[in-house]
Design an enzyme around this catalytic site. Structure first.
Site, PDB file in Angstrom:
ATOM      1  N   ASN A   1     -30.729  13.672  50.215  1.00 39.48           N
ATOM      2  CA  ASN A   1     -31.756  14.364  49.620  1.00 39.48           C
ATOM      3  C   ASN A   1     -32.435  15.411  50.851  1.00 39.48           C
ATOM      4  OD1 ASN A   1     -32.957  13.161  52.159  1.00 39.48           O
ATOM      5  ND2 ASN A   1     -35.026  12.856  51.292  1.00 39.48           N
ATOM      6  N   ILE A   2     -32.123  16.666  49.403  1.00 38.24           N
ATOM      7  CA  ILE A   2     -32.129  17.975  50.255  1.00 38.24           C
ATOM      8  C   ILE A   2     -33.278  18.772  49.634  1.00 38.24           C
ATOM      9  CG2 ILE A   2     -31.317  20.217  49.909  1.00 38.24           C
ATOM     10  CD1 ILE A   2     -28.337  18.700  49.335  1.00 38.24           C
ATOM     11  N   GLU A   3     -34.658  18.751  50.918  1.00 32.84           N
ATOM     12  CA  GLU A   3     -35.706  19.413  50.162  1.00 32.84           C
ATOM     13  C   GLU A   3     -35.511  20.887  50.086  1.00 32.84           C
ATOM     14  OE1 GLU A   3     -38.501  17.377  52.403  1.00 32.84           O
ATOM     15  OE2 GLU A   3     -38.396  15.415  51.734  1.00 32.84           O
TER      16      GLU A   3
ATOM     17  N   GLU B   1     -29.769  10.572  45.283  1.00 33.43           N
ATOM     18  CA  GLU B   1     -28.653   9.478  44.671  1.00 33.43           C
ATOM     19  C   GLU B   1     -28.352  10.808  43.802  1.00 33.43           C
ATOM     20  OE1 GLU B   1     -32.049   8.310  45.322  1.00 33.43           O
ATOM     21  OE2 GLU B   1     -32.070   6.747  45.185  1.00 33.43           O
TER      22      GLU B   1
ATOM     23  N   CYS C   1     -34.449   9.908  39.030  1.00 28.47           N
ATOM     24  CA  CYS C   1     -32.419   9.212  39.671  1.00 28.47           C
ATOM     25  C   CYS C   1     -32.042   8.708  38.121  1.00 28.47           C
ATOM     26  CB  CYS C   1     -32.587   8.622  40.817  1.00 28.47           C
ATOM     27  SG  CYS C   1     -33.101  10.595  41.792  1.00 28.47           S
TER      28      CYS C   1
ATOM     29  N   CYS D   1     -36.647   6.758  42.299  1.00 24.94           N
ATOM     30  CA  CYS D   1     -37.551   7.761  41.103  1.00 24.94           C
ATOM     31  C   CYS D   1     -36.365   7.587  39.913  1.00 24.94           C
ATOM     32  CB  CYS D   1     -37.895   9.081  41.739  1.00 24.94           C
ATOM     33  SG  CYS D   1     -36.782  10.119  41.424  1.00 24.94           S
TER      34      CYS D   1
ATOM     35  N   CYS E   1     -33.058  14.351  45.869  1.00 17.80           N
ATOM     36  CA  CYS E   1     -32.808  12.920  45.628  1.00 17.80           C
ATOM     37  C   CYS E   1     -31.743  12.607  45.794  1.00 17.80           C
ATOM     38  CB  CYS E   1     -33.383  11.471  44.774  1.00 17.80           C
ATOM     39  SG  CYS E   1     -35.409  12.273  44.345  1.00 17.80           S
TER      40      CYS E   1
HETATM   41  N1  THU Z   1     -36.131  10.334  47.666  1.00 20.08           N
HETATM   42  C1  THU Z   1     -34.542  10.267  47.470  1.00 20.08           C
HETATM   43  O1  THU Z   1     -34.152  10.913  47.907  1.00 20.08           O
HETATM   44  N2  THU Z   1     -34.401   9.119  46.634  1.00 20.08           N
HETATM   45  C2  THU Z   1     -35.805   7.878  46.808  1.00 20.08           C
HETATM   46  O2  THU Z   1     -35.047   6.894  45.798  1.00 20.08           O
HETATM   47  C3  THU Z   1     -36.798   8.344  46.762  1.00 20.08           C
HETATM   48  C4  THU Z   1     -37.039   9.493  47.390  1.00 20.08           C
HETATM   49  C5  THU Z   1     -36.545  11.952  48.030  1.00 20.08           C
HETATM   50  C6  THU Z   1     -37.150  12.845  47.574  1.00 20.08           C
HETATM   51  C7  THU Z   1     -37.569  12.892  48.702  1.00 20.08           C
HETATM   52  O3  THU Z   1     -36.915  14.068  49.782  1.00 20.08           O
HETATM   53  C8  THU Z   1     -38.373  11.914  49.783  1.00 20.08           C
HETATM   54  O4  THU Z   1     -37.404  11.342  49.204  1.00 20.08           O
HETATM   55  C9  THU Z   1     -40.132  11.579  49.583  1.00 20.08           C
HETATM   56  O5  THU Z   1     -39.825  11.722  48.328  1.00 20.08           O
END
Ligand code: THU
Length: 136
Positions: free
Chosen positions: A46-48, A59, A95, A92, A57
């Site tokens: 994941n990259i925020e 995925e 995804c 989520c 996310c």
């Molecule tokens: N996130 C994912 O990368 N994949 C998931 O299956 C659930 C949530 C990430 C999104 C965000 O960066 C962090 O987790 C918190 O929601």
């Protein structure tokens, strides 16, 4: 059912991917990995973003990498996702929709946590009655 060793190796690859997570806001690291038919693994995390809604996310990072590196759904054997959750991680809705677009509906998806508790689903199990190209 996939052999346990294959699943454990794929979870390990997702754990490796998770180490690269860029998640300074949520501090929730997620990793994803897939095994290609040619034996190669691809990884995503994941990259925020400070503008939270732009976060991506693990995925989707992985699936977009897969496409941009010239692979497609027919090249994929198995897909795995891992997070530090009590139960195996739950992807989520966004995804799930992207997985339906970019993976075959019968591709196995392993949902795992860091204890390597896991659940095995297929893409179609994760999103019944998908919106797809046939609806357009
Ligand atoms: N996130 C994912 O990368 N994949 C998931 O299956 C659930 C949530 C990430 C999104 C965000 O960066 C962090 O987790 C918190 O929601």
């Amino acid at each position: 059912m996939i052999e346990k060793e294959v699943i454990h190796k794929l979870i390990d690859e997702a754990i490796k991917a998770r180490a690269y997570s860029y998640s300074p806001y949520s501090k929730f690291k997620v990793g994803a990995a897939l095994l290609l038919k040619n034996g190669k693994y691809l990884h995503g995390c994941n990259i925020e973003n400070a503008s939270y809604g732009l976060s991506n996310c693990a995925e989707r990072t992985l699936l977009f990498k897969m496409i941009s590196e010239g692979y497609n759904k027919d090249d994929v054997l198995f897909f795995a996702i891992v997070g530090q959750t009590e139960r195996p991680i739950s992807p989520c809705g966004a995804c799930r929709q992207v997985m339906c677009e970019l993976l075959n509906l019968d591709t196995p998806v392993i949902l795992a946590n860091l204890n390597k508790d896991y659940l095995e689903y297929t893409v179609k199990d994760l999103l019944p009655y998908q919106f797809n190209e046939g609806d357009l």
